[in-house]
Design a protein around this motif. Structure first.
Motif, PDB file in Angstrom:
ATOM      1  N   TRP A   1       0.832  -1.204   0.000  1.00 28.41           N
ATOM      2  CA  TRP A   1       0.000   0.000   0.000  1.00 28.41           C
ATOM      3  C   TRP A   1       0.866   1.254   0.000  1.00 28.41           C
ATOM      4  CZ3 TRP A   1      -0.705   3.990   3.680  1.00 28.41           C
ATOM      5  CH2 TRP A   1       0.008   3.834   4.880  1.00 28.41           C
ATOM      6  N   THR A   2       0.273   2.339  -0.466  1.00 30.50           N
ATOM      7  CA  THR A   2       0.944   3.631  -0.420  1.00 30.50           C
ATOM      8  C   THR A   2      -0.033   4.727  -0.004  1.00 30.50           C
ATOM      9  OG1 THR A   2       2.045   5.348  -1.720  1.00 30.50           O
ATOM     10  CG2 THR A   2       0.563   3.905  -2.923  1.00 30.50           C
ATOM     11  N   GLY A   3       0.485   5.660   0.777  1.00 30.55           N
ATOM     12  CA  GLY A   3      -0.320   6.810   1.179  1.00 30.55           C
ATOM     13  C   GLY A   3       0.244   8.093   0.604  1.00 30.55           C
ATOM     14  N   THR A   4       1.169   7.953  -0.369  1.00 26.52           N
ATOM     15  CA  THR A   4       1.829   9.158  -0.890  1.00 26.52           C
ATOM     16  C   THR A   4       1.647   9.361  -2.396  1.00 26.52           C
ATOM     17  OG1 THR A   4       3.876   7.877  -1.106  1.00 26.52           O
ATOM     18  CG2 THR A   4       3.638   9.189   0.889  1.00 26.52           C
ATOM     19  N   VAL A   5       1.055   8.395  -3.084  1.00 34.81           N
ATOM     20  CA  VAL A   5       0.887   8.516  -4.539  1.00 34.81           C
ATOM     21  C   VAL A   5      -0.170   9.568  -4.887  1.00 34.81           C
ATOM     22  CG1 VAL A   5      -0.213   7.285  -6.459  1.00 34.81           C
ATOM     23  CG2 VAL A   5       1.824   6.342  -5.399  1.00 34.81           C
ATOM     24  N   LEU A   6      -1.245   9.594  -4.087  1.00 37.74           N
ATOM     25  CA  LEU A   6      -2.280  10.613  -4.308  1.00 37.74           C
ATOM     26  C   LEU A   6      -2.056  11.763  -3.336  1.00 37.74           C
ATOM     27  CD1 LEU A   6      -5.810   8.925  -4.667  1.00 37.74           C
ATOM     28  CD2 LEU A   6      -4.703  10.425  -6.319  1.00 37.74           C
ATOM     29  N   ILE A   7      -2.267  12.967  -3.850  1.00 41.94           N
ATOM     30  CA  ILE A   7      -2.115  14.158  -3.010  1.00 41.94           C
ATOM     31  C   ILE A   7      -3.394  14.973  -3.113  1.00 41.94           C
ATOM     32  CG2 ILE A   7      -0.850  16.337  -2.722  1.00 41.94           C
ATOM     33  CD1 ILE A   7       1.534  14.827  -4.080  1.00 41.94           C
ATOM     34  N   ARG A   8      -3.893  15.431  -1.980  1.00 41.56           N
ATOM     35  CA  ARG A   8      -5.066  16.312  -1.998  1.00 41.56           C
ATOM     36  C   ARG A   8      -4.539  17.742  -1.965  1.00 41.56           C
ATOM     37  NH1 ARG A   8     -10.862  15.906   0.215  1.00 41.56           N
ATOM     38  NH2 ARG A   8     -10.512  13.703   0.566  1.00 41.56           N
ATOM     39  N   ASN A   9      -4.686  18.439  -3.091  1.00 43.18           N
ATOM     40  CA  ASN A   9      -4.031  19.747  -3.195  1.00 43.18           C
ATOM     41  C   ASN A   9      -4.936  20.922  -2.858  1.00 43.18           C
ATOM     42  OD1 ASN A   9      -5.631  20.023  -5.442  1.00 43.18           O
ATOM     43  ND2 ASN A   9      -4.020  19.487  -6.881  1.00 43.18           N
ATOM     44  N   ARG A  10      -6.158  20.635  -2.515  1.00 47.90           N
ATOM     45  CA  ARG A  10      -7.057  21.738  -2.171  1.00 47.90           C
ATOM     46  C   ARG A  10      -7.904  21.334  -0.966  1.00 47.90           C
ATOM     47  NH1 ARG A  10     -11.897  23.002  -4.564  1.00 47.90           N
ATOM     48  NH2 ARG A  10     -11.523  21.787  -6.448  1.00 47.90           N
ATOM     49  N   TYR A  11      -8.102  22.273  -0.064  1.00 46.47           N
ATOM     50  CA  TYR A  11      -8.951  22.022   1.089  1.00 46.47           C
ATOM     51  C   TYR A  11     -10.399  22.103   0.642  1.00 46.47           C
ATOM     52  CZ  TYR A  11     -10.357  21.995   5.970  1.00 46.47           C
ATOM     53  OH  TYR A  11     -10.906  21.651   7.179  1.00 46.47           O
ATOM     54  N   THR A  12     -11.202  21.099   0.979  1.00 42.77           N
ATOM     55  CA  THR A  12     -12.602  21.123   0.543  1.00 42.77           C
ATOM     56  C   THR A  12     -13.520  21.219   1.755  1.00 42.77           C
ATOM     57  OG1 THR A  12     -12.500  18.711   0.512  1.00 42.77           O
ATOM     58  CG2 THR A  12     -12.322  19.826  -1.616  1.00 42.77           C
ATOM     59  N   THR A  13     -14.659  21.840   1.528  1.00 39.39           N
ATOM     60  CA  THR A  13     -15.667  21.876   2.590  1.00 39.39           C
ATOM     61  C   THR A  13     -16.297  20.489   2.680  1.00 39.39           C
ATOM     62  OG1 THR A  13     -17.211  22.674   0.928  1.00 39.39           O
ATOM     63  CG2 THR A  13     -16.192  24.329   2.342  1.00 39.39           C
ATOM     64  N   THR A  14     -17.054  20.257   3.718  1.00 34.24           N
ATOM     65  CA  THR A  14     -17.641  18.928   3.936  1.00 34.24           C
ATOM     66  C   THR A  14     -18.575  18.537   2.791  1.00 34.24           C
ATOM     67  OG1 THR A  14     -18.999  17.583   5.394  1.00 34.24           O
ATOM     68  CG2 THR A  14     -19.475  19.929   5.380  1.00 34.24           C
ATOM     69  N   GLN A  15     -18.619  17.242   2.533  1.00 32.61           N
ATOM     70  CA  GLN A  15     -19.503  16.713   1.486  1.00 32.61           C
ATOM     71  C   GLN A  15     -20.914  16.485   2.055  1.00 32.61           C
ATOM     72  OE1 GLN A  15     -17.964  17.102  -1.423  1.00 32.61           O
ATOM     73  NE2 GLN A  15     -17.526  15.033  -2.099  1.00 32.61           N
ATOM     74  N   THR A  16     -21.022  16.520   3.386  1.00 31.71           N
ATOM     75  CA  THR A  16     -22.310  16.235   4.024  1.00 31.71           C
ATOM     76  C   THR A  16     -23.366  17.250   3.584  1.00 31.71           C
ATOM     77  OG1 THR A  16     -21.027  15.473   5.901  1.00 31.71           O
ATOM     78  CG2 THR A  16     -23.394  15.735   6.255  1.00 31.71           C
ATOM     79  N   GLY A  17     -24.532  16.762   3.265  1.00 31.82           N
ATOM     80  CA  GLY A  17     -25.648  17.638   2.900  1.00 31.82           C
ATOM     81  C   GLY A  17     -25.647  18.067   1.442  1.00 31.82           C
TER      82      GLY A  17
END
Ligand SMILES: [Zn+2]
Length: 220
Positions: free
Chosen positions: A141-157
């Motif tokens: 497994w890897t936790g470094t291949v994907l990068i989240r480059n933008r902070y997102t608001t919650t998906q809830t609702g």
């Protein structure tokens, strides 16, 4: 130590006995598996109808409000119990091996958190799930291949379209995934918008086949 800090099951709150860790034996057996809850796995696959490169979608448990699965996910995400994540990933991996439903993949990729969220929580719960799943299945497994480059608001609702817009272009790939077949692992599957955004980013980087694995499904 148990006398000073009684250890309790993170799902049902009963005291743990013997060598039980985080989840008691009774919960371990009775947790609401998707296949026992008469949820057709095709309905999970249908969430990725626009992404034919997603070859399979498997989820472990049914999430219900105030239920045991919610307790477990809260322990993992908000109460800092990292062992729960490794354990859930491990049990699901073991059961897939036993049921011969493990997808044919070369790499497990966890869904990343934005670094701001990561530093607030101290860990990424999907990394822990990936670690446990990898331990059970032998797939790296890897936790470094994907990068989240933008902070997102919650998906809830938000509905599916709003969720898709919210996560569009959020992920970037940093690593070699060309022609690979991968498992993307996350905690909860709702509309699948976040996972779809991961798939899109990996596709651009040349990744060819995808399998989705999540610990829970929330029906809505
Ligand atoms: Zn329990």
């Amino acid at each position: 130590m148990d006398l000073i800090f009684p250890r309790c099951c993170e799902a049902c709150d009963r005291s743990l006995v013997g060598n039980e860790e985080s989840i008691c034996t009774s919960c371990r057996i009775s947790l609401p598996r998707i296949e026992r809850e008469s949820i057709h796995t095709d309905s999970l696959k249908y969430k990725f109808v626009n992404t034919p490169e997603v070859l399979s979608v498997q989820a472990f448990l049914l999430f219900t409000k105030k239920g045991k699965v919610q307790n477990l996910l809260h322990a993992l995400k908000y109460r800092g119990n990292q062992d729960v994540g490794i354990l859930l990933g491990y049990i699901f991996g073991q059961e897939m091996m036993a049921g011969q439903t493990l997808p044919n993949a070369e790499l497990i990729i966890s869904v990343p958190l934005h670094k701001r969220k990561l530093s607030k929580r101290g860990y990424n719960q999907s990394d822990l799930l990936a670690e446990g799943f990898s331990k059970a299945t032998g797939i790296p497994w890897t936790g470094t291949v994907l990068i989240r480059n933008r902070y997102t608001t919650t998906q809830t609702g938000k509905n599916k379209i709003e969720r898709q817009e919210n996560v569009m272009g959020v992920f970037e790939v940093n690593g070699k995934v060309k022609q690979k077949s991968v498992i993307i692992i996350d905690d909860v599957l709702t509309t699948g918008a976040t996972l779809e955004a991961c798939v899109e980013a990996l596709k651009i980087a040349g990744c060819e086949e995808f399998h989705i694995v999540t610990i829970a499904v929330a029906q809505h």
